[in-house]
Design an enzyme around this catalytic site. Structure first.
Site, PDB file in Angstrom:
ATOM      1  N   GLU A  97       9.379   0.654   8.412  1.00  0.00           N
ATOM      2  CA  GLU A  97       9.311  -0.621   9.122  1.00  0.00           C
ATOM      3  C   GLU A  97       9.808  -1.778   8.264  1.00  0.00           C
ATOM      4  O   GLU A  97      10.462  -2.697   8.766  1.00  0.00           O
ATOM      5  CB  GLU A  97       7.886  -0.839   9.624  1.00  0.00           C
ATOM      6  CG  GLU A  97       7.533   0.187  10.689  1.00  0.00           C
ATOM      7  CD  GLU A  97       6.123   0.064  11.234  1.00  0.00           C
ATOM      8  OE1 GLU A  97       5.958   0.066  12.456  1.00  0.00           O
ATOM      9  OE2 GLU A  97       5.187  -0.020  10.411  1.00  0.00           O
ATOM     10  N   GLU A 155       2.413   7.832  12.095  1.00  0.00           N
ATOM     11  CA  GLU A 155       1.139   7.249  12.541  1.00  0.00           C
ATOM     12  C   GLU A 155       0.408   8.124  13.562  1.00  0.00           C
ATOM     13  O   GLU A 155      -0.824   8.190  13.558  1.00  0.00           O
ATOM     14  CB  GLU A 155       1.385   5.857  13.130  1.00  0.00           C
ATOM     15  CG  GLU A 155       1.523   4.758  12.091  1.00  0.00           C
ATOM     16  CD  GLU A 155       2.952   4.609  11.592  1.00  0.00           C
ATOM     17  OE1 GLU A 155       3.245   3.625  10.906  1.00  0.00           O
ATOM     18  OE2 GLU A 155       3.785   5.494  11.890  1.00  0.00           O
TER      19      GLU A 155
END
Length: 269
Positions: free
Chosen positions: A123, A143
């Site tokens: 990210e 995640e």
């Protein structure tokens, strides 16, 4: 800074190199896993880049063999459960999401990634403007394997860069993929032999820093506006921005350097 002087919860280093700010993630013993202290310091470093008129480009890199394994969940999970942010309000948001209370970065950022580059690492690099990857990178947006969702921009930027199917492939499986796949998906812009990624990122940063700073910022912001709001919205800025830039000292220097057949010496004014 040697291992004995690195705080247990890691730190973010800032090193000026001319007009370039090198921002280093420094917790190699834990694969640069992010703690609250590191988040705060990263926000402060990004804010320094934007606020210092002598700085024109940032380079995000990491100490040790890996970029980052992502969140240090034992220290971050309590904040997540309380719905709290690790970065204080008012700072520049390193993942540049435009959330209320946070500033958005205006100056360019080049990321040099290597080794393990998981979750937050992806990210952060997707939030940068240019990414140079070592050929030993191991990427994973995992995640879903930890019972949480990627909230640092991966769900947005993976889809934007690679298309719906390719984004779902990696977001929903949490699989690990390499630098060649990241290049295919437009997550990174260059792949170089391991150990050369920082030097190449610095070369690119120096090249950008040699351009007219006001024009660089305006160009970057117009590209982002086109991506986030659509081409026709970005077009509306063309003439006003161009007029403002054309009346700058740097635009005059650009013309003079062209006529005099020499390198331009831009001042950011």
């Amino acid at each position: 800074m040697n291992d004995a002087t690195i705080p247990f919860d890691g730190c973010i280093t800032c090193e000026r190199r001319g007009h370039v700010l090198m921002i280093g993630m420094n917790r190699p013993a834990k694969r640069n896993g992010f703690t609250p202290a590191m988040f705060r310091q990263l926000g402060e470093a990004y804010t320094l880049l934007d606020d210092d008129p002598g700085l024109r480009v940032g380079v995000l890199h990491a100490f040790g063999a890996h970029f980052t394994a992502g969140l240090d969940l034992p220290t971050i999970a309590p904040l997540m459960r309380r719905g709290e942010k690790a970065i204080p309000l008012g700072l520049v948001d390193p993942v540049n999401l435009g959330l209320p209370g946070y500033r958005r970065r205006t100056k360019p950022m080049v990321a040099a990634v290597k080794g393990i580059t998981y979750t937050l690492g992806i990210e952060l690099m997707l939030a940068a403007d240019i990414v140079v990857a070592a050929d030993d990178c191991r990427f994973s947006q995992l995640e879903v394997k930890r019972g949480i969702m990627a909230t640092g921009g991966a769900t947005l930027r993976m889809t934007e860069r690679a298309g719906l199917g390719n984004a779902m492939l990696h977001l929903l499986t949490g699989d690990e993929f390499g630098s060649a796949e990241a290049l295919r998906l437009n997550f990174v812009q260059k792949v170089v032999p391991a150990g050369e990624e920082l030097a190449e990122a610095l070369r690119l940063a120096d090249t950008i820093a040699a351009q007219a700073p006001l024009a660089v910022v305006a160009t970057r912001l117009n590209v982002l506006k086109a991506v986030e709001h659509g081409p026709m919205v970005a077009v509306q800025d063309f003439f006003d921005v161009q007029q403002r830039l054309s009346n700058s000292d740097d635009a005059i220097e650009g013309v003079n350097s062209f006529v005099e057949k020499r390198d331009a010496r831009f001042t950011g004014r």
